[in-house]
Enzyme design. Structure first.
Site, PDB file in Angstrom:
ATOM      1  N   GLU A 287       0.839  -1.214   0.000  1.00 56.03           N
ATOM      2  CA  GLU A 287       0.000   0.000   0.000  1.00 56.03           C
ATOM      3  C   GLU A 287       0.868   1.256   0.000  1.00 56.03           C
ATOM      4  O   GLU A 287       0.552   2.240  -0.666  1.00 56.03           O
ATOM      5  CB  GLU A 287      -0.947   0.013   1.213  1.00 56.03           C
ATOM      6  CG  GLU A 287      -1.986  -1.075   1.184  1.00 56.03           C
ATOM      7  CD  GLU A 287      -2.817  -1.108  -0.099  1.00 56.03           C
ATOM      8  OE1 GLU A 287      -3.215  -0.043  -0.593  1.00 56.03           O
ATOM      9  OE2 GLU A 287      -3.057  -2.220  -0.619  1.00 56.03           O
ATOM     10  N   TRP A 290       1.782   1.730  -3.389  1.00 55.20           N
ATOM     11  CA  TRP A 290       0.690   2.283  -4.208  1.00 55.20           C
ATOM     12  C   TRP A 290       0.774   3.817  -4.212  1.00 55.20           C
ATOM     13  O   TRP A 290       0.516   4.475  -5.214  1.00 55.20           O
ATOM     14  CB  TRP A 290      -0.685   1.862  -3.654  1.00 55.20           C
ATOM     15  CG  TRP A 290      -1.275   0.646  -4.306  1.00 55.20           C
ATOM     16  CD1 TRP A 290      -1.343  -0.605  -3.767  1.00 55.20           C
ATOM     17  CD2 TRP A 290      -1.881   0.555  -5.617  1.00 55.20           C
ATOM     18  NE1 TRP A 290      -1.954  -1.457  -4.670  1.00 55.20           N
ATOM     19  CE2 TRP A 290      -2.297  -0.776  -5.799  1.00 55.20           C
ATOM     20  CE3 TRP A 290      -2.104   1.469  -6.642  1.00 55.20           C
ATOM     21  CZ2 TRP A 290      -2.926  -1.222  -6.961  1.00 55.20           C
ATOM     22  CZ3 TRP A 290      -2.732   1.032  -7.798  1.00 55.20           C
ATOM     23  CH2 TRP A 290      -3.138  -0.294  -7.960  1.00 55.20           C
ATOM     24  N   TRP A 318     -22.251  11.123 -19.689  1.00 53.51           N
ATOM     25  CA  TRP A 318     -22.687  11.179 -18.293  1.00 53.51           C
ATOM     26  C   TRP A 318     -24.150  11.587 -18.230  1.00 53.51           C
ATOM     27  O   TRP A 318     -24.699  12.098 -19.215  1.00 53.51           O
ATOM     28  CB  TRP A 318     -21.814  12.172 -17.515  1.00 53.51           C
ATOM     29  CG  TRP A 318     -20.356  11.815 -17.557  1.00 53.51           C
ATOM     30  CD1 TRP A 318     -19.389  12.406 -18.308  1.00 53.51           C
ATOM     31  CD2 TRP A 318     -19.701  10.757 -16.830  1.00 53.51           C
ATOM     32  NE1 TRP A 318     -18.162  11.796 -18.097  1.00 53.51           N
ATOM     33  CE2 TRP A 318     -18.331  10.778 -17.190  1.00 53.51           C
ATOM     34  CE3 TRP A 318     -20.122   9.810 -15.908  1.00 53.51           C
ATOM     35  CZ2 TRP A 318     -17.396   9.884 -16.671  1.00 53.51           C
ATOM     36  CZ3 TRP A 318     -19.201   8.923 -15.385  1.00 53.51           C
ATOM     37  CH2 TRP A 318     -17.855   8.961 -15.768  1.00 53.51           C
ATOM     38  N   TRP A 395      -9.752   7.917  -8.060  1.00 51.17           N
ATOM     39  CA  TRP A 395     -11.002   8.156  -8.803  1.00 51.17           C
ATOM     40  C   TRP A 395     -10.945   7.542 -10.199  1.00 51.17           C
ATOM     41  O   TRP A 395     -11.942   7.008 -10.685  1.00 51.17           O
ATOM     42  CB  TRP A 395     -11.316   9.650  -8.854  1.00 51.17           C
ATOM     43  CG  TRP A 395     -12.012  10.044  -7.588  1.00 51.17           C
ATOM     44  CD1 TRP A 395     -11.459  10.643  -6.486  1.00 51.17           C
ATOM     45  CD2 TRP A 395     -13.383   9.775  -7.254  1.00 51.17           C
ATOM     46  NE1 TRP A 395     -12.401  10.769  -5.498  1.00 51.17           N
ATOM     47  CE2 TRP A 395     -13.592  10.251  -5.942  1.00 51.17           C
ATOM     48  CE3 TRP A 395     -14.456   9.186  -7.914  1.00 51.17           C
ATOM     49  CZ2 TRP A 395     -14.828  10.156  -5.296  1.00 51.17           C
ATOM     50  CZ3 TRP A 395     -15.692   9.094  -7.281  1.00 51.17           C
ATOM     51  CH2 TRP A 395     -15.860   9.577  -5.984  1.00 51.17           C
TER      52      TRP A 395
HETATM   53  P1  FAD Z   1      -3.460   2.243   5.025  1.00 50.59           P
HETATM   54  O1  FAD Z   1      -4.316   1.143   4.533  1.00 50.59           O
HETATM   55  O2  FAD Z   1      -2.934   2.134   6.381  1.00 50.59           O
HETATM   56  O3  FAD Z   1      -2.275   2.395   3.978  1.00 50.59           O
HETATM   57  C1  FAD Z   1      -1.023   3.004   4.340  1.00 50.59           C
HETATM   58  C2  FAD Z   1      -0.701   4.129   3.403  1.00 50.59           C
HETATM   59  O4  FAD Z   1      -0.550   3.646   2.083  1.00 50.59           O
HETATM   60  C3  FAD Z   1      -1.789   5.188   3.316  1.00 50.59           C
HETATM   61  O5  FAD Z   1      -1.681   6.104   4.372  1.00 50.59           O
HETATM   62  C4  FAD Z   1      -1.517   5.805   1.961  1.00 50.59           C
HETATM   63  O6  FAD Z   1      -0.493   6.756   2.010  1.00 50.59           O
HETATM   64  C5  FAD Z   1      -1.032   4.607   1.150  1.00 50.59           C
HETATM   65  N1  FAD Z   1      -2.141   4.024   0.406  1.00 50.59           N
HETATM   66  C6  FAD Z   1      -2.968   3.040   0.796  1.00 50.59           C
HETATM   67  N2  FAD Z   1      -3.838   2.731  -0.185  1.00 50.59           N
HETATM   68  C7  FAD Z   1      -3.550   3.561  -1.207  1.00 50.59           C
HETATM   69  C8  FAD Z   1      -4.097   3.739  -2.504  1.00 50.59           C
HETATM   70  N3  FAD Z   1      -5.104   2.988  -2.961  1.00 50.59           N
HETATM   71  N4  FAD Z   1      -3.584   4.697  -3.284  1.00 50.59           N
HETATM   72  C9  FAD Z   1      -2.550   5.451  -2.866  1.00 50.59           C
HETATM   73  N5  FAD Z   1      -1.985   5.323  -1.657  1.00 50.59           N
HETATM   74  C10 FAD Z   1      -2.484   4.390  -0.843  1.00 50.59           C
HETATM   75  N6  FAD Z   1      -5.228   8.412  -0.469  1.00 50.59           N
HETATM   76  C11 FAD Z   1      -4.661   9.574  -0.102  1.00 50.59           C
HETATM   77  O7  FAD Z   1      -3.659   9.573   0.620  1.00 50.59           O
HETATM   78  N7  FAD Z   1      -5.179  10.778  -0.545  1.00 50.59           N
HETATM   79  C12 FAD Z   1      -6.285  10.838  -1.337  1.00 50.59           C
HETATM   80  O8  FAD Z   1      -6.697  11.928  -1.728  1.00 50.59           O
HETATM   81  C13 FAD Z   1      -6.919   9.613  -1.695  1.00 50.59           C
HETATM   82  N8  FAD Z   1      -8.047   9.621  -2.454  1.00 50.59           N
HETATM   83  C14 FAD Z   1      -8.634   8.429  -2.796  1.00 50.59           C
HETATM   84  C15 FAD Z   1      -9.786   8.448  -3.600  1.00 50.59           C
HETATM   85  C16 FAD Z   1     -10.403   7.260  -3.961  1.00 50.59           C
HETATM   86  C17 FAD Z   1     -11.642   7.287  -4.828  1.00 50.59           C
HETATM   87  C18 FAD Z   1      -9.872   6.030  -3.523  1.00 50.59           C
HETATM   88  C19 FAD Z   1     -10.520   4.742  -3.904  1.00 50.59           C
HETATM   89  C20 FAD Z   1      -8.724   6.002  -2.743  1.00 50.59           C
HETATM   90  C21 FAD Z   1      -8.086   7.195  -2.370  1.00 50.59           C
HETATM   91  N9  FAD Z   1      -6.932   7.198  -1.557  1.00 50.59           N
HETATM   92  C22 FAD Z   1      -6.344   8.389  -1.227  1.00 50.59           C
HETATM   93  C23 FAD Z   1      -6.255   5.928  -1.186  1.00 50.59           C
HETATM   94  C24 FAD Z   1      -6.669   5.315   0.160  1.00 50.59           C
HETATM   95  O9  FAD Z   1      -8.065   5.272   0.264  1.00 50.59           O
HETATM   96  C25 FAD Z   1      -6.104   6.060   1.361  1.00 50.59           C
HETATM   97  O10 FAD Z   1      -4.724   6.276   1.201  1.00 50.59           O
HETATM   98  C26 FAD Z   1      -6.301   5.250   2.651  1.00 50.59           C
HETATM   99  O11 FAD Z   1      -7.659   4.991   2.858  1.00 50.59           O
HETATM  100  C27 FAD Z   1      -5.745   6.018   3.825  1.00 50.59           C
HETATM  101  O12 FAD Z   1      -5.969   5.347   5.018  1.00 50.59           O
HETATM  102  P2  FAD Z   1      -4.770   4.700   5.824  1.00 50.59           P
HETATM  103  O13 FAD Z   1      -3.695   5.691   6.016  1.00 50.59           O
HETATM  104  O14 FAD Z   1      -5.339   4.080   7.043  1.00 50.59           O
HETATM  105  O15 FAD Z   1      -4.280   3.588   4.806  1.00 50.59           O
END
Ligand code: FAD
Length: 484
Positions: A287, A290, A318, A395
């Site tokens: 993650e 990612w 749309w 998105w």
């Molecule tokens: P954890 O599950 O603990 O993951 C650890 C870290 O990994 C996160 O803090 C983040 O930095 C990174 N990470 C995890 N999943 C993703 C992912 N899919 N994409 C990119 N990085 C990821 N994340 C953002 O940081 N900013 C946003 O604006 C954002 N917008 C999103 C919009 C959509 C529609 C979706 C589906 C996902 C988005 N995410 C975004 C990714 C993800 O949802 C969040 O990073 C995550 O929920 C943050 O929670 P956490 O720190 O507990 O994640």
């Protein structure tokens, strides 16, 4: 020793609001005998300051935390407002600063601005560093020199690089001493207080939002320690359950640079290669990568901020007249419990669980047939972790038009998603308390209750029929499928 006599260095803090693992600060401390730690609230900056209300609230608190940590080192944080180049030039004229240091950002707007600044300040030979990512976007390319568009391949390369050179993720310590600028700046017109930036809104809604968070470098490190001590073990499964605190909640800390991905991975790996990580830790490492992948994409495909990577989607039809539907989605009043729960969590806390981000996104784009850019915009305004790269990638993934995206025909069914990942409806009941008395069998589909129980509920009827709108989305996709 590289210290130049009378070297006065500006350390320009941007997406790196921390002292540890901060290469710009570390090198400045080595090379200068006076340092001006600076933050600029630039009205044209899209990364940090000109973002949504929720992020500005976070920024306010994060700047306070940084100011405190710098105070502990005997120095102030200098704060200014205005176009970055103008501010820097005035500061240089006023102080005689002859060096400047900052950590790089990778979005197109910042890259363009920074290139102009580098040119205009070339007499100072600006020094810039990687303080935001493990690998910069130009370091991880395919064999043919083109950027990765598929995550698994990107991960293979990034993890191999880490395993081959584990010392490359070793974070830098906090500089032992930060040389202080002399008193000349005390009366500077450039010096503002954090309060003067007016990052906090007039109404105090943000107080309840911030009640769920601790902000700043220290808090970020504590949050990482807490997560690695327990939750990471079950992360692979628990990260899908929105009612459980199964994820790290590090995203705003990472976005504002209160902690770095190197610091996270270094602690997580604890000297092991990625291939030796237990399953929870491995999923978590992916993650983090990612996030790297998102920055990699935005650097190589800068238009993806608001244009679909898959250009067929530029012709996508749309739905018309969707303002009411959009408003209902934003307010958590769609009549679909898990969607409403997610949107209300977002509004109340500035954060939403990743699984639910996918569900609410799919509902907006596919069931309501509203352009993903509207969702991206709303998230940008309301998330405390709003990040140009991760948000656009997320998105586009949901909409099916991005790199390595969910195929368009994969329309999340919010009822099944709810029944699978929030079996007991705990998440839904927490955020949509109107549904608390609903028998669990119906918690994710209250519209199936008998007419009398349904009528007794103070909860909206679904805006749209999920089956009908799913088919409408698939038909709209068919119309662009074969196009180029
Ligand atoms: P954890 O599950 O603990 O993951 C650890 C870290 O990994 C996160 O803090 C983040 O930095 C990174 N990470 C995890 N999943 C993703 C992912 N899919 N994409 C990119 N990085 C990821 N994340 C953002 O940081 N900013 C946003 O604006 C954002 N917008 C999103 C919009 C959509 C529609 C979706 C589906 C996902 C988005 N995410 C975004 C990714 C993800 O949802 C969040 O990073 C995550 O929920 C943050 O929670 P956490 O720190 O507990 O994640």
């Amino acid at each position: 020793m590289e210290t130049t006599k009378h070297a006065i260095g500006i350390v320009w803090f941007r997406q790196d609001l921390r002292l540890s693992d901060n290469p710009a600060l570390t090198v400045a401390c080595r090379e200068c005998d006076q340092i001006i730690p600076l933050f600029i609230d630039d009205p044209r900056d899209q990364t940090l300051t000109q973002v949504g209300a929720a992020s500005r609230v976070w920024l306010h608190h994060s700047l306070h935390a940084l100011e405190q940590t710098l105070k502990g080192k005997g120095t102030d944080l200098f704060i200014a407002q205005g176009a970055s180049l103008d501010v820097l030039q005035s500061l240089i004229a006023e102080t005689g600063a002859n060096k400047i240091f900052w950590n790089r950002c990778y979005d197109p707007v910042t890259i363009e601005r920074d290139s102009q600044i580098k040119l205009a300040l070339s007499a100072l030979s600006p020094k810039t560093f990687n303080g935001l990512l493990v690998h910069e976007p130009w370091e991880n390319l395919k064999g043919d020199g083109t950027p990765y568009k598929v995550f698994t391949a990107y991960w293979r390369r990034a993890s191999a690089q880490i395993d081959e050179a584990p010392e490359s993720i070793k974070p830098l310590p906090v500089p032992r001493a930060i040389p202080v600028i002399d008193k000349r700046l005390d009366k500077s017109s450039l010096r503002l207080s954090i309060k003067q930036l007016q990052l906090l809104p007039q109404r105090d809604w943000y107080k309840s939002m911030m009640a769920s968070w601790k902000v700043g470098e220290k808090a970020a490190q504590a949050q990482l320690r807490k997560f690695l001590k327990a939750a990471v073990v079950d992360y692979t499964d628990a990260r899908n359950l929105p009612a459980v605190e199964g994820t790290s909640a590090l995203s705003p800390h990472l976005h504002f640079g209160e902690i770095t991905p190197k610091q996270v991975l270094y602690r997580l790996l604890d000297g092991n290669p990625t291939t030796r990580l237990p399953v929870g830790e491995l999923t978590f490492a992916k993650e983090i990568v990612w996030r790297e992948f998102a920055h990699n994409l935005i650097y190589h495909f800068p238009k993806m901020i608001d244009k679909p990577l898959d250009t067929r989607f530029e012709k996508f039809q749309w739905a018309d007249n969707t303002a009411d539907h959009l408003r209902a989605w934003q307010r958590g009043q769609t009549g679909v419990p898990i969607v409403d729960a997610g949107m209300r969590q977002l509004y109340a806390t500035g954060w939403m669980h990743n699984r639910v981000r996918m569900i609410v996104g799919s509902y907006l784009v596919k069931n309501l047939l509203i352009p993903w850019q509207e969702g991206e915009q709303w998230f940008r305004d309301t998330l405390v972790d709003a990040d140009l790269a991760s948000n656009a990638m997320g998105w586009q993934w949901v909409a099916g038009c991005g790199a390595d995206a969910a195929p368009y025909f994969r329309v999340f069914n919010p009822v099944l998603q709810g029944e699978k990942f929030d079996k007991q409806g705990e998440y839904v009941c927490y955020w949509v308390p109107e549904l608390e008395a609903v028998p669990r069998k119906y918690i994710h589909k209250p519209w199936e209750l008998d007419a009398q129980s349904r009528a007794a509920l103070d909860y909206p009827h679904p805006l749209v029929d999920l089956k009908v709108t799913r088919q409408r989305a698939l038909d709209s996709f068919s119309a662009i499928k074969g196009t180029k």
